[in-house]
Motif scaffolding. Structure first.
Motif, PDB file in Angstrom:
ATOM      1  N   SER A 153       0.810  -1.223   0.000  1.00  0.00           N
ATOM      2  CA  SER A 153       0.000   0.000   0.000  1.00  0.00           C
ATOM      3  C   SER A 153       0.840   1.269   0.000  1.00  0.00           C
ATOM      4  N   THR A 170       5.475   6.421   1.924  1.00  0.00           N
ATOM      5  CA  THR A 170       4.508   7.300   2.575  1.00  0.00           C
ATOM      6  C   THR A 170       4.277   6.756   3.984  1.00  0.00           C
ATOM      7  N   ASP A 206      -3.742  -1.524  -2.027  1.00  0.00           N
ATOM      8  CA  ASP A 206      -4.891  -1.887  -1.178  1.00  0.00           C
ATOM      9  C   ASP A 206      -6.219  -1.327  -1.716  1.00  0.00           C
ATOM     10  N   THR A 207      -6.148  -0.182  -2.372  1.00  0.00           N
ATOM     11  CA  THR A 207      -7.390   0.401  -2.906  1.00  0.00           C
ATOM     12  C   THR A 207      -7.953  -0.447  -4.051  1.00  0.00           C
ATOM     13  N   THR A 234      -4.620   7.451   3.184  1.00  0.00           N
ATOM     14  CA  THR A 234      -5.850   7.500   2.397  1.00  0.00           C
ATOM     15  C   THR A 234      -5.526   7.506   0.911  1.00  0.00           C
TER      16      THR A 234
END
Ligand code: GLC
Length: 540
Positions: A153, A170, A206-207, A234
């Protein structure tokens, strides 16, 4: 000025009104289009080479691992072939020191060890049988190898179904030597070093996994448009028209991909939306958080929206107030109202004084404690944050500021969702994704759906914020209604459903197809989903 009034003044600094929301949506749409045209833009808009959402049934055992921001999960999924499957999983917290390890090998060997432990615990027979055959007859069978879907992710430049180069870290990770490397190869090397019967067959954000999993379980005819994570970080992945992904279709260097559906899933990496702060709010607390982060100037949207950062924003706001001697927070003036009738004290070692010391779960506690006197908030401040004898007024002041931070996050989340809903033209037409037509009639719609199924715009979400922050979706919806081209009518058409732990399942399913098509043996971008049907059911 009374404490309540002063707290309101600080809470108002986190205001993000309808005009600001609308302006940000326009900017989001502009950045979406820009990202589809060229590289190096704020929204990365990464083509995933996945050209449809799957809907197949298979039998067999598949594995998935998920390196998120906080945990590493290993799971195996047994597809029963009768539209259900069972899932076994193991979750470990990623040690903080590995997130900033000197070499990527330290992190990836830890991950491979977790896979080994999982195999020994949950698939011992399979694993020892494999070792025995390898050691006695010196060779193993192809069927003995687990195809593994790797949910990674972080932003990756995907160049094949199981090949992707890390663009940047990130969520607090910072391991310089991994940047630019193929993360599948890094994991495979460590798996091979342990001699495990596992092949990294697919790489998935993951999205994308969330979008896949939601598409199976979504109760309607129209395929899911968007998979979104509101957790530690996010991000969102959505179904885009292939002819709009010109940086891929016009490029001479892109690999092969299936063009038949006319669509491709695009990973937006919206955490970096508006890094140049054209439309994002920027309070002194946002500025301080960014300056002291490991990646100043990037992931600016994520730093205002996701679980990793909201606690820290609140902490900085509280600490700022404590430095102001005229601000009556946690001071004796309010102590008469506390339960223990003693003076309010902040322990010298209070986590409130440490960077990242305040967990975002505290915002959820604040939002959930509407009781008079806010007992839960006071107890948590005492027990977890070393602030004793907090008064009801203190708790109310903290609650007001925390609510403003949470509400702003949800309103920003609405910006991203709205940008995608508007820009994909879903509000104008009732047309679904490539899967839609194929899915028709497979599963009867589940749940009560008032709208005509053709009108539903389906969104799958996952992550600790949507799951645990009270009313996060309500705040999103409130902002959606304020957006010019959505309004009350459009907002009603948007269905948001949790796809819990969907990323792991999505990854396993992609591994399944990749393994089946032999793509993992000769990595080649592009998946064509077989005409098969799977219905996901969660094992208890
Ligand atoms: C970060 C990552 C992104 C991921 C998101 C949610 O934004 O860059 O790839 O999808 O977190 O986990």
């Amino acid at each position: 000025m009374a404490l309540a009034e002063q707290a309101k003044r600080v809470a108002d600094e986190f205001g993000f009104g309808p005009d600001a929301v609308n302006k940000a949506v326009k900017e989001f749409i502009r950045e979406m289009d820009e990202g589809l045209l060229q590289e190096g833009t704020e929204l990365s808009q990464i083509p995933t080479y996945v050209t449809a959402v799957p809907n197949g049934t298979e039998k067999g055992l598949y594995m998935a691992v998920d390196l998120g921001g906080t945990n590493f999960r290993v799971c195996s999924i047994q597809l029963h072939g009768n539209t259900t499957f069972s899932l076994t999983q193991n979750k470990v917290a990623i040690p903080k020191e590995l997130m900033v390890a000197k070499t990527s090998q330290e992190l990836f060997s830890f991950l491979a060890k977790q896979i080994e432990t999982f195999l020994k615990t949950h698939h011992e027979e399979h694993y020892t049988g494999f070792l025995r055959r390898r050691n006695t007859i010196g060779s193993t069978q192809e069927e003995e190898i687990f195809n593994l879907g790797f949910t990674f992710s972080f932003p990756v430049n995907q160049i094949g179904i199981n090949k992707g180069l890390l663009m940047r870290w990130t969520k607090g990770f910072d391991i310089a030597d991994a940047v630019g490397k193929d993360v599948c190869a890094l994991l495979q090397t460590e798996i091979d070093a342990l001699g495990l019967p596992v092949r990294v067959a697919a790489l998935v954000n993951d999205t994308v996994g969330t979008l896949m999993a939601r598409s199976y379980t979504s109760p309607g005819k129209t395929g899911t448009l968007l998979g979104a994570i509101f957790g530690t970080g996010t991000n969102g992945a959505y179904v885009e028209k292939l002819d709009k992904v010109t940086k891929l279709t016009k490029s001479k260097n892109s690999g092969d991909y299936d063009k038949s559906t006319g669509e491709m899933i695009v990973n937006t990496e919206w955490g970096s939306f508006d890094n140049s702060l054209r439309t994002l709010p920027n309070t002194p607390y946002d500025k301080e958080l960014d300056e002291k982060s490991v990646n100043p100037g990037i992931q600016m949207f994520e730093k205002r929206v996701s679980g990793m950062f909201l606690g820290e924003i609140l902490r900085l706001a509280i600490v700022g107030l404590l430095k102001d001697p005229t601000f009556p927070l946690f001071r004796d003036e309010n102590s008469a109202q506390n339960d223990v009738h003693s003076t309010t004290q902040i322990h010298d070692n209070s986590p409130l004084y440490k960077q990242w010391g305040l967990d975002t779960s505290f915002l959820s506690i604040c939002a959930g404690d509407t009781s008079p006197g806010h007992r839960m908030i006071r107890q948590t401040l005492d027990k977890d944050y070393g602030v004793s004898a907090v008064s009801a007024e203190d708790a109310e002041a903290v609650r007001a500021i925390a609510a403003a931070v949470g509400r702003r996050a949800a309103r920003l989340a609405a910006v991203a969702i709205a940008g995608i809903v508007i820009n994909t033209g879903r509000l104008d037409s009732a047309k679904g994704t490539a899967t839609t037509e194929q899915k028709e009639g497979i599963n009867p719609p589940r749940g009560d759906v008032e709208l005509s199924e053709d009108d539903v715009i389906d969104i799958g979400v996952d992550g600790s914020l949507v799951e645990f922050y009270p009313n996060f979706e309500d705040h999103i919806r409130e902002a959606l209604r304020e957006i010019e081209s959505i309004g009350e009518k459009g907002e009603k058409r948007i269905r948001i459903g949790i796809a819990k732990d969907g990323s792991g399942v999505g990854a396993a399913l992609i591994a399944l197809v990749a393994g089946k098509l032999g793509l993992s043996v000769s990595p080649k971008p592009g998946i064509i989903w077989p005409e098969t049907r799977v219905h996901i059911a969660w094992a208890a």
